[in-house]
Scaffold this motif. Structure first.
Motif, PDB file in Angstrom:
ATOM      1  N   LYS A  37      47.908  33.099  39.149  1.00 10.86           N
ATOM      2  CA  LYS A  37      47.541  34.275  39.844  1.00 10.86           C
ATOM      3  C   LYS A  37      48.860  35.092  39.974  1.00 10.86           C
ATOM      4  O   LYS A  37      48.782  36.230  39.928  1.00 10.86           O
ATOM      5  N   LYS A  60      49.434  38.770  38.192  1.00 11.98           N
ATOM      6  CA  LYS A  60      50.184  40.180  38.915  1.00 11.98           C
ATOM      7  C   LYS A  60      51.218  40.735  38.134  1.00 11.98           C
ATOM      8  O   LYS A  60      51.479  41.952  38.045  1.00 11.98           O
ATOM      9  N   ILE A 109      50.091  42.447  34.809  1.00  9.22           N
ATOM     10  CA  ILE A 109      49.169  43.755  35.375  1.00  9.22           C
ATOM     11  C   ILE A 109      50.469  44.981  35.475  1.00  9.22           C
ATOM     12  O   ILE A 109      50.378  45.989  35.133  1.00  9.22           O
ATOM     13  N   ASN A 139      41.177  38.327  31.669  1.00 13.60           N
ATOM     14  CA  ASN A 139      40.622  37.218  32.238  1.00 13.60           C
ATOM     15  C   ASN A 139      41.323  35.990  32.131  1.00 13.60           C
ATOM     16  O   ASN A 139      41.641  35.608  31.056  1.00 13.60           O
ATOM     17  N   ASP A 150      38.973  34.465  36.703  1.00 11.24           N
ATOM     18  CA  ASP A 150      39.364  35.804  37.546  1.00 11.24           C
ATOM     19  C   ASP A 150      39.778  36.568  36.764  1.00 11.24           C
ATOM     20  O   ASP A 150      40.227  36.567  35.491  1.00 11.24           O
ATOM     21  N   TYR A 199      40.795  41.093  36.022  1.00 12.81           N
ATOM     22  CA  TYR A 199      41.387  42.307  36.470  1.00 12.81           C
ATOM     23  C   TYR A 199      41.308  43.424  35.423  1.00 12.81           C
ATOM     24  O   TYR A 199      41.277  42.918  34.397  1.00 12.81           O
ATOM     25  N   SER A 231      41.768  47.410  34.563  1.00  7.75           N
ATOM     26  CA  SER A 231      42.259  48.473  35.107  1.00  7.75           C
ATOM     27  C   SER A 231      41.395  49.884  35.151  1.00  7.75           C
ATOM     28  O   SER A 231      41.952  50.854  35.330  1.00  7.75           O
ATOM     29  N   ALA A 267      40.148  43.678  41.026  1.00  3.58           N
ATOM     30  CA  ALA A 267      40.034  42.209  40.775  1.00  3.58           C
ATOM     31  C   ALA A 267      38.872  41.595  40.956  1.00  3.58           C
ATOM     32  O   ALA A 267      38.265  41.888  42.092  1.00  3.58           O
ATOM     33  N   ASP A 270      43.691  43.521  44.573  1.00  8.47           N
ATOM     34  CA  ASP A 270      44.434  42.511  44.349  1.00  8.47           C
ATOM     35  C   ASP A 270      43.654  41.032  43.960  1.00  8.47           C
ATOM     36  O   ASP A 270      42.945  40.561  44.583  1.00  8.47           O
ATOM     37  N   ILE A 271      44.432  40.700  42.834  1.00 11.40           N
ATOM     38  CA  ILE A 271      43.664  39.315  42.207  1.00 11.40           C
ATOM     39  C   ILE A 271      44.050  38.246  43.204  1.00 11.40           C
ATOM     40  O   ILE A 271      43.058  37.328  43.415  1.00 11.40           O
ATOM     41  N   ASP A 299      40.935  36.070  45.241  1.00  9.89           N
ATOM     42  CA  ASP A 299      40.923  34.589  45.020  1.00  9.89           C
ATOM     43  C   ASP A 299      40.699  33.809  46.586  1.00  9.89           C
ATOM     44  O   ASP A 299      39.750  32.971  46.566  1.00  9.89           O
TER      45      ASP A 299
END
Length: 163
Positions: free
Chosen positions: A26, A30, A33, A47, A51, A53, A55, A81, A123-124, A128
């Motif tokens: 995680k 971030k 990203i 991916n 999980d 994200y 854009s 996310a 936010d990822i 989670d």
């Protein structure tokens, strides 16, 4: 079986490098990203182990927790996310009892009302964490975040959207 035994059993079912990989995934996501955004990439999807994200606005499918090759719902995710938590895939049987990796720390219980929780936010790491909190609290929790969507699947495969 107490909480310590459950934690040990869960971690024994995975290879040590897999546990370490999960703990940094995680944070690395971030950073990736941020790097992509700083380099001017404005359309990407990442991916990592389920999980995700995106854009930009992206259609995603919510997986059937009992049959991962099938999907229950297609939803639109605006930039943000997505994380899903479920007791189904990481579970085991000991004697006549079923256990899984999601344990309520206040009760040591592994009994859950929901088979899956998909949490969508900006936010990822938040996604989670909150997917786990929502499923452990049986969706009886106040979420202090804006711009969220939460999809729960019960054991009869009914999909419930929390708003």
């Amino acid at each position: 079986m107490d909480l310590k035994e459950l934690h040990t059993k869960t971690n024994q079912s995975r290879h040590p490098w897999e546990i370490a990989r999960y703990k940094v995934t995680k944070a690395l996501l971030k950073k990736i990203i941020k790097i992509l955004e700083n380099k001017g990439f404005n359309k990407f999807v990442i991916n990592v182990g389920g999980d995700l994200y995106a854009s930009y606005d992206q259609k995603i499918y919510i997986q059937n927790p009992f049959n991962p090759s099938k999907f229950l719902e297609k939803i639109m995710v605006q930039k943000g996310a997505v994380a899903t938590s479920s007791p189904i895939l990481r579970s085991w049987q000991q004697g006549d009892k079923n256990y899984h990796h999601l344990v309520d720390p206040t009760t040591n219980s592994t009994s859950l009302k929901w088979a899956s929780c998909t949490f969508i936010c900006d936010d990822i790491i938040d996604a989670d964490i909150w997917a786990k909190i929502v499923i452990l609290s049986n969706a009886n929790v106040s979420i202090p975040l804006d711009n969220i969507k939460v999809y729960l699947i019960d054991y009869d495969l009914n999909l419930v959207e929390l708003v």
